[in-house]
Design a protein around this motif. Sequence first.
Motif, PDB file in Angstrom:
ATOM      1  N   LEU A   1     -38.627   7.054  22.257  1.00 51.92           N
ATOM      2  CA  LEU A   1     -38.020   8.651  21.680  1.00 51.92           C
ATOM      3  C   LEU A   1     -37.440   9.036  22.588  1.00 51.92           C
ATOM      4  O   LEU A   1     -36.872   9.301  22.220  1.00 51.92           O
ATOM      5  N   ALA A   2     -37.628   8.751  23.875  1.00 50.66           N
ATOM      6  CA  ALA A   2     -35.981   9.547  25.187  1.00 50.66           C
ATOM      7  C   ALA A   2     -35.039   9.247  24.576  1.00 50.66           C
ATOM      8  O   ALA A   2     -33.763  10.415  24.286  1.00 50.66           O
ATOM      9  N   VAL A   3     -34.709   8.141  24.140  1.00 51.18           N
ATOM     10  CA  VAL A   3     -32.883   7.232  23.979  1.00 51.18           C
ATOM     11  C   VAL A   3     -33.049   8.178  22.048  1.00 51.18           C
ATOM     12  O   VAL A   3     -31.867   8.715  22.069  1.00 51.18           O
ATOM     13  N   ALA A   4     -33.763   7.844  21.504  1.00 48.94           N
ATOM     14  CA  ALA A   4     -33.776   8.649  19.826  1.00 48.94           C
ATOM     15  C   ALA A   4     -33.511  10.259  20.273  1.00 48.94           C
ATOM     16  O   ALA A   4     -32.481  10.647  19.509  1.00 48.94           O
TER      17      ALA A   4
ATOM     18  N   ALA B   1     -29.576  11.034  21.402  1.00 52.31           N
ATOM     19  CA  ALA B   1     -28.796  10.165  20.929  1.00 52.31           C
ATOM     20  C   ALA B   1     -28.772  11.056  19.951  1.00 52.31           C
ATOM     21  O   ALA B   1     -27.644  12.073  19.308  1.00 52.31           O
ATOM     22  N   ALA B   2     -29.799  11.691  19.337  1.00 52.09           N
ATOM     23  CA  ALA B   2     -29.432  13.329  17.971  1.00 52.09           C
ATOM     24  C   ALA B   2     -29.022  14.541  18.508  1.00 52.09           C
ATOM     25  O   ALA B   2     -28.265  14.930  17.902  1.00 52.09           O
ATOM     26  N   LEU B   3     -29.425  14.440  20.207  1.00 52.44           N
ATOM     27  CA  LEU B   3     -28.451  15.802  20.206  1.00 52.44           C
ATOM     28  C   LEU B   3     -26.933  16.208  20.613  1.00 52.44           C
ATOM     29  O   LEU B   3     -26.301  16.864  20.462  1.00 52.44           O
ATOM     30  N   LEU B   4     -27.291  14.521  21.191  1.00 54.27           N
ATOM     31  CA  LEU B   4     -25.615  14.223  20.549  1.00 54.27           C
ATOM     32  C   LEU B   4     -24.850  13.493  19.790  1.00 54.27           C
ATOM     33  O   LEU B   4     -23.150  13.672  20.018  1.00 54.27           O
TER      34      LEU B   4
ATOM     35  N   SER C   1     -27.059   7.331  14.148  1.00 50.66           N
ATOM     36  CA  SER C   1     -27.679   6.231  13.671  1.00 50.66           C
ATOM     37  C   SER C   1     -28.575   5.051  14.815  1.00 50.66           C
ATOM     38  O   SER C   1     -29.443   4.777  14.513  1.00 50.66           O
ATOM     39  N   ILE C   2     -28.408   5.311  15.957  1.00 50.36           N
ATOM     40  CA  ILE C   2     -28.979   5.249  17.113  1.00 50.36           C
ATOM     41  C   ILE C   2     -29.803   6.087  17.808  1.00 50.36           C
ATOM     42  O   ILE C   2     -31.130   5.301  17.919  1.00 50.36           O
ATOM     43  N   SER C   3     -29.364   7.029  16.992  1.00 52.97           N
ATOM     44  CA  SER C   3     -31.042   7.457  17.154  1.00 52.97           C
ATOM     45  C   SER C   3     -32.293   7.426  16.099  1.00 52.97           C
ATOM     46  O   SER C   3     -33.344   7.378  16.368  1.00 52.97           O
ATOM     47  N   GLY C   4     -31.828   6.815  14.969  1.00 55.70           N
ATOM     48  CA  GLY C   4     -32.764   6.293  14.137  1.00 55.70           C
ATOM     49  C   GLY C   4     -33.394   5.126  14.621  1.00 55.70           C
ATOM     50  O   GLY C   4     -34.609   4.877  14.025  1.00 55.70           O
ATOM     51  N   LEU C   5     -32.391   4.322  15.044  1.00 52.47           N
ATOM     52  CA  LEU C   5     -32.578   2.741  15.165  1.00 52.47           C
ATOM     53  C   LEU C   5     -33.676   3.020  16.507  1.00 52.47           C
ATOM     54  O   LEU C   5     -34.750   2.116  16.317  1.00 52.47           O
TER      55      LEU C   5
END
Length: 54
Positions: free
Chosen positions: A9-12, A15-18, A22-26
Amino acid sequence: MIKWIFILLAVAAIAALLGFGSISGLALTGAKVLIGIVLVLFLLVLFGVISILD
């Protein structure tokens, strides 16, 4: 397993903020799958299908 859910969840979120959609969705999909597994295991233990007190 809960630790992995929080990590994904933290990675998502990062990644969404940056702007890496696609990385956020994965990462979010991986977190959803793990949440489903944890929920199923919890319900099995709750209803006594898997006994942890033997």
